[in-house]
Design an enzyme around this catalytic site. Structure first.
Site, short mmCIF file in Angstrom:
data_model
loop_
_atom_site.label_atom_id
_atom_site.label_comp_id
_atom_site.label_asym_id
_atom_site.label_seq_id
_atom_site.Cartn_x
_atom_site.Cartn_y
_atom_site.Cartn_z
N GLU A 41 82.82 60.62 9.17
CA GLU A 41 83.73 61.25 10.11
C GLU A 41 82.99 61.75 11.34
OE1 GLU A 41 86.66 63.87 8.65
OE2 GLU A 41 86.84 62.90 6.72
N ASP A 42 83.63 61.57 12.48
CA ASP A 42 83.26 62.27 13.71
C ASP A 42 81.83 62.02 14.18
OD1 ASP A 42 85.76 63.29 13.29
OD2 ASP A 42 85.16 65.38 13.11
N CYS A 80 91.20 61.65 14.06
CA CYS A 80 91.29 60.87 12.83
C CYS A 80 92.68 60.38 12.44
CB CYS A 80 90.68 61.66 11.68
SG CYS A 80 91.55 63.18 11.26
N ASP A 256 85.21 57.33 11.57
CA ASP A 256 86.65 57.31 11.84
C ASP A 256 86.99 57.62 13.29
OD1 ASP A 256 86.10 60.04 11.85
OD2 ASP A 256 87.82 60.58 10.60
#
Length: 543
Positions: A41-42, A80, A256
């Site tokens: 993520e991120d 996301c 994501d």
């Protein structure tokens, strides 16, 4: 083959590719390939193999050495839930009302309180995992599924924290997603006191961040979180290796959306939309290659289907970039952002291989958004204070200033951080005019709800404010004695159990063809469609 830079050259790569597809590979192994998706993520391409000088990522660097590393993979928005809406359907999130972050929002907004709702695509759109399940795959997701609609019961064999490919029946091929949340934006403050793997004083931040101790400290936390994620990647791969399945498993790894820091997450710029993406094939195919083909999240579902020999459905807007149905390269990518948490925004962009053109529909607002959760981050608090004290450098301050220009144009080759808006530069007039026209076309084609308030959008998706309901399926007995389950609502999918179970307890099978039942068997079915409320269950007893 367009985009490949490797020792064997373009011609040989193209020749090899002609003789290989996901299906050919499966036939060679005499079984369908497993697919393991590892989603972090991120983060942007803050990985050693991408040339980042601060990253400590030995396992991902090894993965790149054994596979393909993509350099132009884009999310359509730097956050996301809309990104995942695209990743599960193969549609642009703007196309079916999934671009607001999140549709389940219950916070007061600038446009007023909009009750929670779900995005609703056209009839027949499925979670692409249904096509894998119908082809014999056991599909699991552990555990993020914020798709802008509730997860249909037909999407996964298992989902949630305990979902795992190991729970499948012996010999059944798997498609498994594991989400690694340790690099999420929130972990910048939640893991602020964890040991660092890099000295903050060695970091030089990008030019849109102040170069000071607070900023460098948060950047060091980001790199430490990435290092921890890199260790998780090894664990997930080792599980497959220890089970003796690595020689028949395709591994896909990506983020994501882009980076977690201010002027990264939620943005349409490179810092928010450009993500790292890698694929490793079990036979070493295309090891150590770099691909600069332009691709988007919307292409990933179609590509995964293509790798397994499944033809992507015609409604998908994605273009496969590998496998049997490998398609032409995109000449540009499209992005859009709308409400993000509490703040309403309206912005679209187009990016080709050299330039980015942005249209701001709310130029009276700054690019900076007062996202309450992000104010937990030391760096965000610090930047806001510096801005209020008039101590930010002009290049950094521009993110906070308003009104904004209605249009922005960046030469990304020369200005990779997109610091210099060249919209008034006469030397770029032809490129500006070309991309302005292209963005107008893409807005019309891919963003049919552009300009509506969220309340108006919700009313379009759920007329009268009421969620549509999937009708109960119906049963019919065919001449050969098999039982057919008919969907009544157009485009619905059907899940079923026989005698209260599927492959195991609490499991629902995906219906795809008439069923052979024994006398006295109880068949239970439920119908579902994305964005609709599922039907109630209905039962049939074989006489």
């Amino acid at each position: 083959m367009t985009g490949y830079k490797n020792r064997i050259g373009y011609l040989l790569a193209g020749v090899i590719w002609i003789f290989w597809t996901g299906t050919a590979f499966a036939q060679k192994q005499n079984k369908q390939p497993n697919i393991l998706c590892l989603v972090t993520e991120d983060i942007g391409p803050y990985i050693g193999c991408y040339g980042d000088p601060y990253a400590n990522t030995p396992n991902l660097d090894r993965l790149a050495n054994e596979g393909i590393r993509y350099t132009r993979m884009y999310a359509s928005i730097g956050v996301c839930a809309p990104a995942r809406a695209s990743l599960i359907t193969g549609l642009f999130p703007t196309f079916f009302g999934a671009n607001y972050m999140r549709t389940s929002n219950t916070k007061p907004l600038t446009e007023g309180l909009v009750p929670p709702y779900e995005a609703v695509p056209q009839a027949g759109v499925k979670c692409y995992t249904e096509y894998l399940r119908a082809a014999g795959y056991y599909c699991t997701n552990n555990a993020k599924m914020d798709y802008q609609f509730k997860v249909p019961i037909t999407a996964w064999d298992e989902n949630g924290k305990t979902a795992h490919w190991k729970n499948r029946p012996d010999g059944m091929p798997f498609f498994a997603i594991f989400n690694m949340e340790i690099t999420h934006e929130s972990q910048v403050w939640k893991r602020a006191n964890e040991p660092l793997v890099i000295d903050p004083s060695k970091i030089v931040p990008p030019p849109y961040h102040p170069n000071d101790s607070v900023t460098r400290r948060d950047w060091a936390v980001v790199y430490s979180n990435i290092h921890a994620m890199d260790q998780l990647v090894k664990q997930y791969i080792d599980e497959v290796k220890d089970a003796g399945l690595l020689d028949n498993t395709i591994i896909i790894w990506y983020s994501d959306n882009g980076g977690p820091l201010p002027r990264q997450k939620r943005e349409l710029y490179e810092s928010g939309a450009l993500v790292p993406f890698m694929i490793r094939f079990p036979d070493g195919r295309y090891a150590r290659t770099v691909n600069d083909r332009m691709a988007m999240f919307v292409d990933i579902p179609a590509t995964i289907l293509s790798l397994t020999g499944i033809k992507p459905p015609a409604y998908m807007q994605g273009i496969p970039f590998l496998g049997m149905y490998n398609g032409p390269e995109r000449d540009c990518v499209y992005g859009a952002r709308d409400r993000l948490d509490e703040i309403v925004e309206r912005q679209t962009c187009v990016r080709d291989k050299h330039y980015r053109f942005v249209h701001n529909y709310l130029p009276e607002k700054p690019g900076y958004m007062e996202i309450l959760s992000r104010l937990e981050m030391p760096m965000m608090q610090h930047m806001k204070t510096l801005y209020q004290q008039h101590k930010l450098e002009p290049a950094v301050r521009r993110w906070f200033d308003y009104p904004r220009a209605v249009e922005e144009f960046y030469d990304v080759d020369k200005d990779p951080h997109e610091m210099h808006n060249l919209i008034a530069d006469p030397g770029n007039r032809s490129h500006i005019d070309r991309l302005r026209k292209k963005l107008g076309q893409l807005d019309k084609e891919l963003n049919p709800y552009l300009g509506l308030s969220e309340a108006e959008l919700r009313d379009r998706l759920w007329p009268g404010g009421e969620q549509p309901i999937t009708k109960q399926p119906e049963f019919s007995v065919l001449a050969d004695g098999t039982v057919k389950i008919n969907g009544v609502t157009a485009g619905s999918s059907i899940a079923y159990q026989v005698n209260g179970r599927g492959l195991h307890e609490n499991h629902w099978l995906l219906y795809s063809k008439p069923l052979s039942l024994k006398k006295g068997d109880v068949l239970t079915a439920i119908a579902t469609r994305i964005g609709y409320r599922p039907s109630t269950t209905i039962k049939f007893v074989k006489k």
